[in-house]
Design a protein around this motif. Structure first.
Motif, PDB file in Angstrom:
ATOM      1  N   GLY A 162       0.830  -1.197   0.000  1.00  0.00           N
ATOM      2  CA  GLY A 162       0.000   0.000   0.000  1.00  0.00           C
ATOM      3  C   GLY A 162       0.865   1.246   0.000  1.00  0.00           C
ATOM      4  N   ILE A 163       1.585   1.440   1.101  1.00  0.00           N
ATOM      5  CA  ILE A 163       2.377   2.647   1.290  1.00  0.00           C
ATOM      6  C   ILE A 163       3.549   2.725   0.314  1.00  0.00           C
ATOM      7  CG2 ILE A 163       3.848   3.873   2.928  1.00  0.00           C
ATOM      8  CD1 ILE A 163       2.008   2.737   5.148  1.00  0.00           C
ATOM      9  N   ASN A 164       4.218   1.594   0.076  1.00  0.00           N
ATOM     10  CA  ASN A 164       5.377   1.617  -0.825  1.00  0.00           C
ATOM     11  C   ASN A 164       5.032   2.178  -2.201  1.00  0.00           C
ATOM     12  OD1 ASN A 164       7.082   0.612   1.080  1.00  0.00           O
ATOM     13  ND2 ASN A 164       7.392  -1.388   0.129  1.00  0.00           N
ATOM     14  N   SER A 165       3.840   1.855  -2.691  1.00  0.00           N
ATOM     15  CA  SER A 165       3.426   2.340  -4.008  1.00  0.00           C
ATOM     16  C   SER A 165       3.335   3.860  -4.046  1.00  0.00           C
ATOM     17  CB  SER A 165       2.069   1.731  -4.382  1.00  0.00           C
ATOM     18  OG  SER A 165       2.171   0.327  -4.486  1.00  0.00           O
ATOM     19  N   ALA A 166       3.039   4.453  -2.896  1.00  0.00           N
ATOM     20  CA  ALA A 166       2.924   5.903  -2.825  1.00  0.00           C
ATOM     21  C   ALA A 166       4.267   6.581  -2.576  1.00  0.00           C
ATOM     22  CB  ALA A 166       1.947   6.286  -1.718  1.00  0.00           C
ATOM     23  N   LEU A 167       5.133   5.927  -1.807  1.00  0.00           N
ATOM     24  CA  LEU A 167       6.363   6.559  -1.356  1.00  0.00           C
ATOM     25  C   LEU A 167       7.562   6.335  -2.270  1.00  0.00           C
ATOM     26  CD1 LEU A 167       6.778   6.210   2.520  1.00  0.00           C
ATOM     27  CD2 LEU A 167       6.744   8.298   1.170  1.00  0.00           C
ATOM     28  N   HIS A 175       5.385   4.324  10.757  1.00  0.00           N
ATOM     29  CA  HIS A 175       5.931   5.635  10.391  1.00  0.00           C
ATOM     30  C   HIS A 175       4.860   6.514   9.762  1.00  0.00           C
ATOM     31  CE1 HIS A 175       8.635   8.080   7.450  1.00  0.00           C
ATOM     32  NE2 HIS A 175       8.227   8.827   8.451  1.00  0.00           N
ATOM     33  N   MET A 176       4.116   5.954   8.806  1.00  0.00           N
ATOM     34  CA  MET A 176       3.107   6.754   8.128  1.00  0.00           C
ATOM     35  C   MET A 176       1.927   7.085   9.034  1.00  0.00           C
ATOM     36  SD  MET A 176       4.488   7.476   5.327  1.00  0.00           S
ATOM     37  CE  MET A 176       3.104   8.235   4.482  1.00  0.00           C
ATOM     38  N   SER A 177       1.673   6.233  10.028  1.00  0.00           N
ATOM     39  CA  SER A 177       0.670   6.570  11.040  1.00  0.00           C
ATOM     40  C   SER A 177       1.065   7.854  11.755  1.00  0.00           C
ATOM     41  CB  SER A 177       0.548   5.437  12.073  1.00  0.00           C
ATOM     42  OG  SER A 177       0.050   4.264  11.511  1.00  0.00           O
ATOM     43  N   ALA A 178       2.361   7.959  12.070  1.00  0.00           N
ATOM     44  CA  ALA A 178       2.858   9.149  12.744  1.00  0.00           C
ATOM     45  C   ALA A 178       2.786  10.373  11.836  1.00  0.00           C
ATOM     46  CB  ALA A 178       4.292   8.925  13.208  1.00  0.00           C
ATOM     47  N   GLU A 179       3.161  10.209  10.564  1.00  0.00           N
ATOM     48  CA  GLU A 179       3.126  11.344   9.641  1.00  0.00           C
ATOM     49  C   GLU A 179       1.699  11.845   9.446  1.00  0.00           C
ATOM     50  OE1 GLU A 179       5.665  12.933   8.654  1.00  0.00           O
ATOM     51  OE2 GLU A 179       7.259  11.524   9.194  1.00  0.00           O
ATOM     52  N   LEU A 180       0.748  10.920   9.369  1.00  0.00           N
ATOM     53  CA  LEU A 180      -0.659  11.328   9.245  1.00  0.00           C
ATOM     54  C   LEU A 180      -1.113  12.049  10.505  1.00  0.00           C
ATOM     55  CD1 LEU A 180      -3.300  11.272   7.631  1.00  0.00           C
ATOM     56  CD2 LEU A 180      -3.791   9.040   8.653  1.00  0.00           C
ATOM     57  N   LEU A 181      -0.685  11.577  11.676  1.00  0.00           N
ATOM     58  CA  LEU A 181      -1.040  12.238  12.930  1.00  0.00           C
ATOM     59  C   LEU A 181      -0.444  13.636  12.992  1.00  0.00           C
ATOM     60  CD1 LEU A 181      -2.255  12.203  15.782  1.00  0.00           C
ATOM     61  CD2 LEU A 181      -0.130  11.132  16.585  1.00  0.00           C
ATOM     62  N   LYS A 182       0.821  13.769  12.610  1.00  0.00           N
ATOM     63  CA  LYS A 182       1.455  15.089  12.604  1.00  0.00           C
ATOM     64  C   LYS A 182       0.695  16.063  11.713  1.00  0.00           C
ATOM     65  CE  LYS A 182       5.874  15.068  11.786  1.00  0.00           C
ATOM     66  NZ  LYS A 182       7.161  14.647  11.165  1.00  0.00           N
ATOM     67  N   VAL A 237      -3.652   1.538  -1.649  1.00  0.00           N
ATOM     68  CA  VAL A 237      -2.706   2.252  -2.514  1.00  0.00           C
ATOM     69  C   VAL A 237      -3.199   3.672  -2.757  1.00  0.00           C
ATOM     70  CG1 VAL A 237      -1.765   2.371  -4.853  1.00  0.00           C
ATOM     71  CG2 VAL A 237      -1.761   0.193  -3.616  1.00  0.00           C
ATOM     72  N   GLU A 238      -4.476   3.818  -3.068  1.00  0.00           N
ATOM     73  CA  GLU A 238      -5.043   5.149  -3.346  1.00  0.00           C
ATOM     74  C   GLU A 238      -5.029   6.025  -2.100  1.00  0.00           C
ATOM     75  OE1 GLU A 238      -6.516   8.286  -5.441  1.00  0.00           O
ATOM     76  OE2 GLU A 238      -5.636   6.396  -6.149  1.00  0.00           O
ATOM     77  N   LYS A 239      -5.358   5.457  -0.936  1.00  0.00           N
ATOM     78  CA  LYS A 239      -5.369   6.225   0.313  1.00  0.00           C
ATOM     79  C   LYS A 239      -3.987   6.809   0.604  1.00  0.00           C
ATOM     80  CE  LYS A 239      -5.710   5.748   5.323  1.00  0.00           C
ATOM     81  NZ  LYS A 239      -6.182   4.934   6.467  1.00  0.00           N
ATOM     82  N   TRP A 240      -2.956   5.978   0.525  1.00  0.00           N
ATOM     83  CA  TRP A 240      -1.631   6.441   0.907  1.00  0.00           C
ATOM     84  C   TRP A 240      -1.015   7.373  -0.120  1.00  0.00           C
ATOM     85  CZ3 TRP A 240      -0.721   6.663   5.681  1.00  0.00           C
ATOM     86  CH2 TRP A 240      -1.253   5.705   6.539  1.00  0.00           C
ATOM     87  N   ARG A 241      -1.423   7.256  -1.372  1.00  0.00           N
ATOM     88  CA  ARG A 241      -0.978   8.237  -2.371  1.00  0.00           C
ATOM     89  C   ARG A 241      -1.473   9.633  -1.982  1.00  0.00           C
ATOM     90  NH1 ARG A 241      -1.826   4.565  -7.793  1.00  0.00           N
ATOM     91  NH2 ARG A 241       0.288   3.721  -7.859  1.00  0.00           N
ATOM     92  N   LYS A 242      -2.711   9.712  -1.530  1.00  0.00           N
ATOM     93  CA  LYS A 242      -3.268  11.007  -1.109  1.00  0.00           C
ATOM     94  C   LYS A 242      -2.545  11.542   0.119  1.00  0.00           C
ATOM     95  CE  LYS A 242      -7.903  10.156  -2.985  1.00  0.00           C
ATOM     96  NZ  LYS A 242      -9.336   9.929  -2.654  1.00  0.00           N
ATOM     97  N   VAL A 243      -2.223  10.638   1.079  1.00  0.00           N
ATOM     98  CA  VAL A 243      -1.531  11.075   2.290  1.00  0.00           C
ATOM     99  C   VAL A 243      -0.133  11.590   1.954  1.00  0.00           C
ATOM    100  CG1 VAL A 243      -0.533  10.294   4.485  1.00  0.00           C
ATOM    101  CG2 VAL A 243      -2.832   9.556   3.822  1.00  0.00           C
TER     102      VAL A 243
END
Length: 323
Positions: free
Chosen positions: A98-103, A165-172, A308-314
């Motif tokens: 999921g996240i790797n596709s975005a990052l 990590h991305m949980s933290a970035e979304l929280l920030k 994949v779509e969610k984390w691309r937006k984040v």
């Protein structure tokens, strides 16, 4: 024309017989489950539970092999490039698929096109924890400290670009705070430094951390799922701790290379479903902080595409990049 039709029908019959024979004989030899993260973490723990149950039901060894690196990409690409015969699987996660596709701009695999989803074995929240010396008993208090001292509060995560990590970035982003990220290669080294006081806070999958919470080594502030976790109902959610609308759920699922016969996928999914319906297996997962799932391959495929779509937006909104 008649000859061509007969030849086509004969070919289809042979294909059907071969597929049936494959389904009836699978697995005929040991199966590898590649875990794209270090041993001892949540993905590894759940993979070993699944491997033991699959071996018991399908009468062949299911061998777990750890291939860590690049936030799960090294292990994932190894499976994507394997023969689509059901003998090499990956225990994928929201990070690897999921996240790797975005990052990762040059990701050497396509999380949707290069894999045949089998089933989500279990899902889990991520958890926000702090060292006991941190003067914050709630997530709201931690965020207040971070706002008062921009960039001074440091937090560890289990891998750069991973779900914690991305949980933290979304929280920030949602809370409007600045905290410094300290990346680690796995849960064990991150928790060692957190317990030792080298870092102040940590974001991790709940299963690999909950034991240290129960033992008083770290203090839990919140879980990232929309509802409180049944196994730890005293820990509030991020959303109810002053960040409404926040939601991150981790998942751990088996995937095969694209092109793997559907009969093989169904055999594996059925075996996992039978396993997690057993009270002892379900209890084992829940004691870890994970909830059994065992959904169908088609549902799992839809979940991956949505992730994949969610984390691309984040990633677009936060501008986060791998260190």
């Amino acid at each position: 024309m008649t000859f061509r039709i007969l030849r086509t029908l004969a070919a289809l019959a042979l294909w059907a017989c071969a597929a049936l024979a494959h389904a009836q004989s699978y697995p005929a030899k040991p199966v590898r489950i590649i875990v794209p993260y270090p041993a001892g973490g949540t993905t590894d723990i759940i993979a070993r539970i699944a491997a033991a149950q699959l071996a018991e039901r399908l009468r062949q060894p299911f061998v777990v092999e750890n291939r860590a690196g690049a936030s799960g990409a090294i292990g994932a690409v190894a499976v994507a490039q394997s023969a689509p015969d059901g003998y090499t699987l990956v225990m994928g996660t929201a990070s690897s698929h999921g996240i790797n596709s975005a990052l990762q701009k040059n990701l050497p695999y396509d999380a949707v096109k290069d894999f045949a989803p089998v089933t989500v074995v279990a899902s889990t929240p991520n958890i926000v924890v702090v060292h006991p010396s941190v003067p914050a008993k709630t997530l709201g208090e931690l965020l207040a400290l971070a706002k008062a001292q921009p960039g001074k509060i440091n937090f560890g995560s289990t891998s750069p670009g991973g779900s914690p990590h991305m949980s933290a970035e979304l929280l920030k982003m949602m809370a409007g705070v600045d905290m410094a990220h300290v990346p680690y290669k796995g849960a064990a080294p991150m928790l060692t430094d957190l317990i030792g006081g080298q870092i102040q806070a940590g974001f991790d999958n709940l299963p690999s951390t909950i034991g240290f919470v129960r033992g008083g080594k770290v203090r839990a502030l919140a879980v990232t799922t929309p509802q409180r976790w049944p196994g730890a109902p005293d820990i509030p959610t991020v959303a109810e701790s002053g960040v409404p609308g926040y939601e991150v759920s981790g998942w751990f699922g088996l995937l095969a290379p694209a092109g793997t016969p559907k009969s093989v996928l169904d055999t594996l999914q059925s075996a996992v479903a039978q396993a997690v319906q057993q009270p002892e297996v379900a209890r084992q997962l829940r004691d870890l902080g994970a909830e059994p799932v065992a959904n169908k391959p088609e549902a799992f495929a839809r979940d991956i595409a949505a992730d994949v779509e969610k984390w691309r937006k984040v990633v677009q909104a936060t501008g986060v990049r791998l260190e």
